[in-house]
Write a protein that holds these residues in place. Structure first.
Motif, PDB file in Angstrom:
ATOM      1  N   LYS A 194       0.824  -1.213   0.000  1.00  0.00           N
ATOM      2  CA  LYS A 194       0.000   0.000   0.000  1.00  0.00           C
ATOM      3  C   LYS A 194       0.853   1.256   0.000  1.00  0.00           C
ATOM      4  N   LYS A 195       2.151   1.083   0.233  1.00  0.00           N
ATOM      5  CA  LYS A 195       3.102   2.195   0.245  1.00  0.00           C
ATOM      6  C   LYS A 195       2.713   3.282   1.232  1.00  0.00           C
ATOM      7  N   ARG A 196       2.092   2.882   2.311  1.00  0.00           N
ATOM      8  CA  ARG A 196       1.770   3.848   3.365  1.00  0.00           C
ATOM      9  C   ARG A 196       3.015   4.125   4.185  1.00  0.00           C
ATOM     10  N   ASN A 197       3.080   5.308   4.725  1.00  0.00           N
ATOM     11  CA  ASN A 197       4.261   5.715   5.475  1.00  0.00           C
ATOM     12  C   ASN A 197       4.129   5.390   6.959  1.00  0.00           C
ATOM     13  N   LEU A 198       3.956   4.128   7.251  1.00  0.00           N
ATOM     14  CA  LEU A 198       3.855   3.698   8.644  1.00  0.00           C
ATOM     15  C   LEU A 198       5.199   3.112   9.049  1.00  0.00           C
ATOM     16  N   TYR A 199       6.106   3.968   9.407  1.00  0.00           N
ATOM     17  CA  TYR A 199       7.467   3.543   9.678  1.00  0.00           C
ATOM     18  C   TYR A 199       7.800   3.655  11.163  1.00  0.00           C
ATOM     19  N   ALA A 200       8.603   2.720  11.610  1.00  0.00           N
ATOM     20  CA  ALA A 200       9.106   2.738  12.986  1.00  0.00           C
ATOM     21  C   ALA A 200      10.625   2.825  12.916  1.00  0.00           C
ATOM     22  N   SER A 201      11.228   3.251  13.969  1.00  0.00           N
ATOM     23  CA  SER A 201      12.680   3.356  14.012  1.00  0.00           C
ATOM     24  C   SER A 201      13.316   1.978  13.937  1.00  0.00           C
ATOM     25  N   ILE A 202      14.409   1.887  13.213  1.00  0.00           N
ATOM     26  CA  ILE A 202      15.118   0.618  13.094  1.00  0.00           C
ATOM     27  C   ILE A 202      15.914   0.313  14.362  1.00  0.00           C
ATOM     28  N   SER A 203      15.950   1.232  15.297  1.00  0.00           N
ATOM     29  CA  SER A 203      16.701   1.027  16.533  1.00  0.00           C
ATOM     30  C   SER A 203      16.115  -0.086  17.393  1.00  0.00           C
ATOM     31  N   TYR A 204      14.911  -0.552  17.044  1.00  0.00           N
ATOM     32  CA  TYR A 204      14.290  -1.621  17.815  1.00  0.00           C
ATOM     33  C   TYR A 204      14.788  -3.006  17.434  1.00  0.00           C
ATOM     34  N   LEU A 205      15.820  -3.110  16.601  1.00  0.00           N
ATOM     35  CA  LEU A 205      16.283  -4.412  16.123  1.00  0.00           C
ATOM     36  C   LEU A 205      16.729  -5.350  17.239  1.00  0.00           C
ATOM     37  N   GLU A 206      17.185  -4.797  18.347  1.00  0.00           N
ATOM     38  CA  GLU A 206      17.637  -5.683  19.418  1.00  0.00           C
ATOM     39  C   GLU A 206      16.495  -6.526  19.987  1.00  0.00           C
ATOM     40  N   PHE A 207      15.261  -6.157  19.663  1.00  0.00           N
ATOM     41  CA  PHE A 207      14.107  -6.911  20.136  1.00  0.00           C
ATOM     42  C   PHE A 207      13.496  -7.767  19.024  1.00  0.00           C
ATOM     43  N   SER A 208      14.183  -7.903  17.910  1.00  0.00           N
ATOM     44  CA  SER A 208      13.588  -8.562  16.749  1.00  0.00           C
ATOM     45  C   SER A 208      14.248  -9.892  16.409  1.00  0.00           C
ATOM     46  N   VAL A 209      13.507 -10.668  15.616  1.00  0.00           N
ATOM     47  CA  VAL A 209      13.991 -11.954  15.097  1.00  0.00           C
ATOM     48  C   VAL A 209      13.924 -11.872  13.578  1.00  0.00           C
ATOM     49  N   LEU A 210      15.023 -12.190  12.897  1.00  0.00           N
ATOM     50  CA  LEU A 210      15.070 -12.179  11.441  1.00  0.00           C
ATOM     51  C   LEU A 210      14.321 -13.395  10.912  1.00  0.00           C
ATOM     52  N   ARG A 211      13.274 -13.151  10.074  1.00  0.00           N
ATOM     53  CA  ARG A 211      12.420 -14.238   9.567  1.00  0.00           C
ATOM     54  C   ARG A 211      12.670 -14.580   8.108  1.00  0.00           C
ATOM     55  N   GLY A 212      13.454 -13.783   7.412  1.00  0.00           N
ATOM     56  CA  GLY A 212      13.716 -14.025   5.997  1.00  0.00           C
ATOM     57  C   GLY A 212      13.775 -12.708   5.266  1.00  0.00           C
ATOM     58  N   ASN A 213      13.455 -12.758   3.974  1.00  0.00           N
ATOM     59  CA  ASN A 213      13.419 -11.536   3.179  1.00  0.00           C
ATOM     60  C   ASN A 213      12.316 -11.660   2.140  1.00  0.00           C
ATOM     61  N   ILE A 214      11.964 -10.536   1.528  1.00  0.00           N
ATOM     62  CA  ILE A 214      10.824 -10.537   0.611  1.00  0.00           C
ATOM     63  C   ILE A 214      11.138 -11.179  -0.735  1.00  0.00           C
ATOM     64  N   TYR A 215      12.393 -11.473  -1.007  1.00  0.00           N
ATOM     65  CA  TYR A 215      12.771 -12.050  -2.289  1.00  0.00           C
ATOM     66  C   TYR A 215      12.756 -13.572  -2.250  1.00  0.00           C
ATOM     67  N   GLU A 216      13.263 -14.158  -1.197  1.00  0.00           N
ATOM     68  CA  GLU A 216      13.252 -15.613  -1.057  1.00  0.00           C
ATOM     69  C   GLU A 216      11.967 -16.112  -0.407  1.00  0.00           C
ATOM     70  N   ASN A 217      11.268 -15.234   0.286  1.00  0.00           N
ATOM     71  CA  ASN A 217      10.052 -15.606   1.004  1.00  0.00           C
ATOM     72  C   ASN A 217       8.889 -14.704   0.601  1.00  0.00           C
ATOM     73  N   PRO A 218       8.518 -14.684  -0.685  1.00  0.00           N
ATOM     74  CA  PRO A 218       7.431 -13.793  -1.117  1.00  0.00           C
ATOM     75  C   PRO A 218       6.095 -14.111  -0.452  1.00  0.00           C
ATOM     76  N   ASN A 219       5.967 -15.343   0.075  1.00  0.00           N
ATOM     77  CA  ASN A 219       4.739 -15.715   0.790  1.00  0.00           C
ATOM     78  C   ASN A 219       4.515 -14.851   2.026  1.00  0.00           C
ATOM     79  N   LEU A 220       5.568 -14.246   2.556  1.00  0.00           N
ATOM     80  CA  LEU A 220       5.421 -13.365   3.715  1.00  0.00           C
ATOM     81  C   LEU A 220       4.643 -12.095   3.360  1.00  0.00           C
ATOM     82  N   LEU A 221       4.625 -11.744   2.068  1.00  0.00           N
ATOM     83  CA  LEU A 221       3.916 -10.541   1.623  1.00  0.00           C
ATOM     84  C   LEU A 221       2.427 -10.757   1.461  1.00  0.00           C
ATOM     85  N   GLN A 222       1.995 -12.005   1.519  1.00  0.00           N
ATOM     86  CA  GLN A 222       0.554 -12.303   1.301  1.00  0.00           C
ATOM     87  C   GLN A 222      -0.247 -12.173   2.565  1.00  0.00           C
TER      88      GLN A 222
END
Length: 135
Positions: A107-135
């Motif tokens: 939707k290209k909406r500007n709902l952005y959060a700071s990337i500084s929260y990465l210490e609380f995140s888990v890497l799940r993949g990327n949109i190129y190898e895991n396009p199913n995540l976009l559905q």
């Protein structure tokens, strides 16, 4: 200082990281990083490191950050799971890296959060190898 490098997917499905070169022919190349990657001989410049043709749409810049365990580098296009926020995609927006809700990505909406929260995140993949995540 943040290391400036890029990641891209080759046509045979391998990820490569390094310096980005965008050719006038529309091709993108990622060249391995070494001590002296470019040198001049007379009127010509030469690249003295392995270079790989990558799919332009898959090129993403390194954020300078790693996942919560500090084991994996985080690039544009990566999908992270953040506590209480669900899945988020790493984007480059208005001169800085941000996190956007995956559900809002198309939707290209500007709902952005700071990337500084990465210490609380888990890497799940990327949109190129895991396009199913976009559905």
């Amino acid at each position: 200082n943040r290391e400036i490098k890029y990641r891209g997917l080759t046509s045979n499905g391998n990820w490569v990281c390094g310096n980005l070169i965008q050719g006038k022919n529309g091709y993108c190349y990622i060249c391995s990083i070494n001590e002296n990657p470019v040198y001049k001989n007379g009127d010509y410049w030469y690249i003295d490191s392995p270079c790989y043709v990558v799919i332009p749409e898959t090129v993403g810049q390194f954020t300078g950050l790693k996942n919560q365990n500090g084991e994996e580098e985080v690039y544009e296009g990566d999908v992270l799971e953040l506590n209480n926020c669900g899945l988020l995609i790493v984007c480059f927006y208005k001169g800085e890296f941000k996190l956007q809700k995956l559900a809002e990505y198309h939707k290209k909406r500007n709902l952005y959060a700071s990337i500084s929260y990465l210490e609380f995140s888990v890497l799940r993949g990327n949109i190129y190898e895991n396009p199913n995540l976009l559905q």
